[in-house]
Design an enzyme around this catalytic site. Sequence first.
Site, mmCIF file in Angstrom:
data_model
loop_
_atom_site.group_PDB
_atom_site.id
_atom_site.type_symbol
_atom_site.label_atom_id
_atom_site.label_comp_id
_atom_site.label_asym_id
_atom_site.label_seq_id
_atom_site.Cartn_x
_atom_site.Cartn_y
_atom_site.Cartn_z
ATOM 1 C CB SER A 1 9.303 -8.136 56.997
ATOM 2 O OG SER A 1 9.051 -7.499 58.363
ATOM 3 C CE1 TYR B 1 4.955 -11.331 57.100
ATOM 4 C CE2 TYR B 1 6.724 -10.593 58.664
ATOM 5 C CZ TYR B 1 5.764 -10.346 57.579
ATOM 6 O OH TYR B 1 5.671 -9.131 56.953
HETATM 7 P P1 NAD Z 1 -2.340 -6.444 53.495
HETATM 8 O O1 NAD Z 1 -3.092 -7.560 54.387
HETATM 9 O O2 NAD Z 1 -3.088 -5.163 53.888
HETATM 10 O O3 NAD Z 1 -2.321 -6.585 51.997
HETATM 11 C C1 NAD Z 1 -2.037 -7.917 51.593
HETATM 12 C C2 NAD Z 1 -2.680 -8.205 50.219
HETATM 13 O O4 NAD Z 1 -1.950 -9.526 49.466
HETATM 14 C C3 NAD Z 1 -4.290 -8.272 50.153
HETATM 15 O O5 NAD Z 1 -4.524 -7.246 49.182
HETATM 16 C C4 NAD Z 1 -4.385 -9.569 49.831
HETATM 17 O O6 NAD Z 1 -5.547 -9.916 49.272
HETATM 18 C C5 NAD Z 1 -3.084 -9.962 48.985
HETATM 19 N N1 NAD Z 1 -2.799 -11.423 49.064
HETATM 20 C C6 NAD Z 1 -2.759 -12.410 50.011
HETATM 21 N N2 NAD Z 1 -2.477 -13.672 49.583
HETATM 22 C C7 NAD Z 1 -2.402 -13.530 48.075
HETATM 23 C C8 NAD Z 1 -2.051 -14.342 47.235
HETATM 24 N N3 NAD Z 1 -1.901 -15.452 47.465
HETATM 25 N N4 NAD Z 1 -1.763 -13.717 45.895
HETATM 26 C C9 NAD Z 1 -2.070 -12.758 45.663
HETATM 27 N N5 NAD Z 1 -2.539 -11.458 46.473
HETATM 28 C C10 NAD Z 1 -2.813 -12.015 47.719
HETATM 29 O O7 NAD Z 1 -0.862 -6.289 53.838
HETATM 30 P P2 NAD Z 1 0.336 -5.230 53.834
HETATM 31 O O8 NAD Z 1 0.414 -4.787 55.319
HETATM 32 O O9 NAD Z 1 -0.131 -4.282 52.737
HETATM 33 O O10 NAD Z 1 1.552 -5.944 53.674
HETATM 34 C C11 NAD Z 1 2.088 -6.103 52.323
HETATM 35 C C12 NAD Z 1 3.358 -6.678 52.316
HETATM 36 O O11 NAD Z 1 4.382 -5.930 53.201
HETATM 37 C C13 NAD Z 1 3.578 -8.178 52.730
HETATM 38 O O12 NAD Z 1 4.396 -8.938 51.952
HETATM 39 C C14 NAD Z 1 4.003 -7.864 54.178
HETATM 40 O O13 NAD Z 1 4.475 -8.896 54.805
HETATM 41 C C15 NAD Z 1 5.173 -7.101 54.060
HETATM 42 N N6 NAD Z 1 5.122 -6.044 55.481
HETATM 43 C C16 NAD Z 1 4.315 -5.282 55.915
HETATM 44 C C17 NAD Z 1 4.305 -4.732 57.130
HETATM 45 C C18 NAD Z 1 3.394 -3.891 57.980
HETATM 46 O O14 NAD Z 1 3.521 -3.313 59.225
HETATM 47 N N7 NAD Z 1 2.054 -3.910 57.450
HETATM 48 C C19 NAD Z 1 5.682 -4.664 57.568
HETATM 49 C C20 NAD Z 1 6.844 -5.257 56.907
HETATM 50 C C21 NAD Z 1 6.445 -6.120 55.784
#
Ligand code: NAD
Length: 250
Positions: A137, A150
């Site tokens: 991130s 985080y």
């Molecule tokens: P999201 O919550 O929509 O999806 C996350 C997925 O991970 C879910 O399907 C959940 O079931 C799964 N998950 C959670 N714990 C787990 C585990 N122990 N084992 C396997 N699967 C697991 O989140 P997102 O926004 O799609 O984020 C995805 C990645 O991108 C994350 O690493 C997040 O930190 C990163 N990210 C997101 C953003 C944003 O703005 N959404 C920004 C920067 C980074």
Amino acid sequence: STETHSKTVLVTGAATGIGKAIAEAFCNCGYNTVFADINLGEAAQNAKRFQHASAITLDVTQEADWQTATTEIVERYGSLNCVVNNAGIGLPLNIEEIDHEHWQTILNVNLTGTMWGCKYGVKLISQYGGSIVNIASVLGKRPVANVPAYGASKAGVINLTQSTALWCAEQNYPVRCNVILPGYIRTALMEKALSEAINPKELLKHFASLHPMNRLGTAEEIANAAVFLDSERASFITGSVLPVDGGNTI
Ligand code: NAD
């Protein structure tokens, strides 16, 4: 055709959000794609729409799950060429509110989970050739005040990516390892933050304004970068930290 493709990718957290978009992009680029998640129902629903895709239960924090998943994938498709460590969680708790359970939970999924993905990724991909793509991130590079666990977990993912890249290069393994830093993307994670906000509209505007391009990113824009990093076009790119953030980290 019913024959499998020549390259196979495993995407963690592929039930929703960015992981789902990444897995779909790999499907569209002709990979055998494994949608891995703790939420098998949604992952299976997503995979069903593609001929060369399947879903698997994988809790990234459990080494035994990685062992089983990687063995099953090689049995089914004959190789594993790419692991995308995308699964992650992120709830805000500032340094005064933070407690041990919160710290452990965030670090466990985001950093320990990615460590297992790198370990099993190197183990398998060193035999077949390919790359590991980690999802960190912008907050791992440029912290904000209210998400210390985080931010620390994502800074750890950046460092872990680079030591993995160095190790593979030094061992002469055919494995590259890179990390993407997404800016703020509109997904379930973001919706949760918005739903808990006093003024969601203002918060949304605020998130957009954090990017010089003045908008949120899309999951597809992160997916495009992941596909690029695993492709032959990125053949000399390893240990790189790629912001996909509309200029946020400039
Ligand atoms: P999201 O919550 O929509 O999806 C996350 C997925 O991970 C879910 O399907 C959940 O079931 C799964 N998950 C959670 N714990 C787990 C585990 N122990 N084992 C396997 N699967 C697991 O989140 P997102 O926004 O799609 O984020 C995805 C990645 O991108 C994350 O690493 C997040 O930190 C990163 N990210 C997101 C953003 C944003 O703005 N959404 C920004 C920067 C980074």
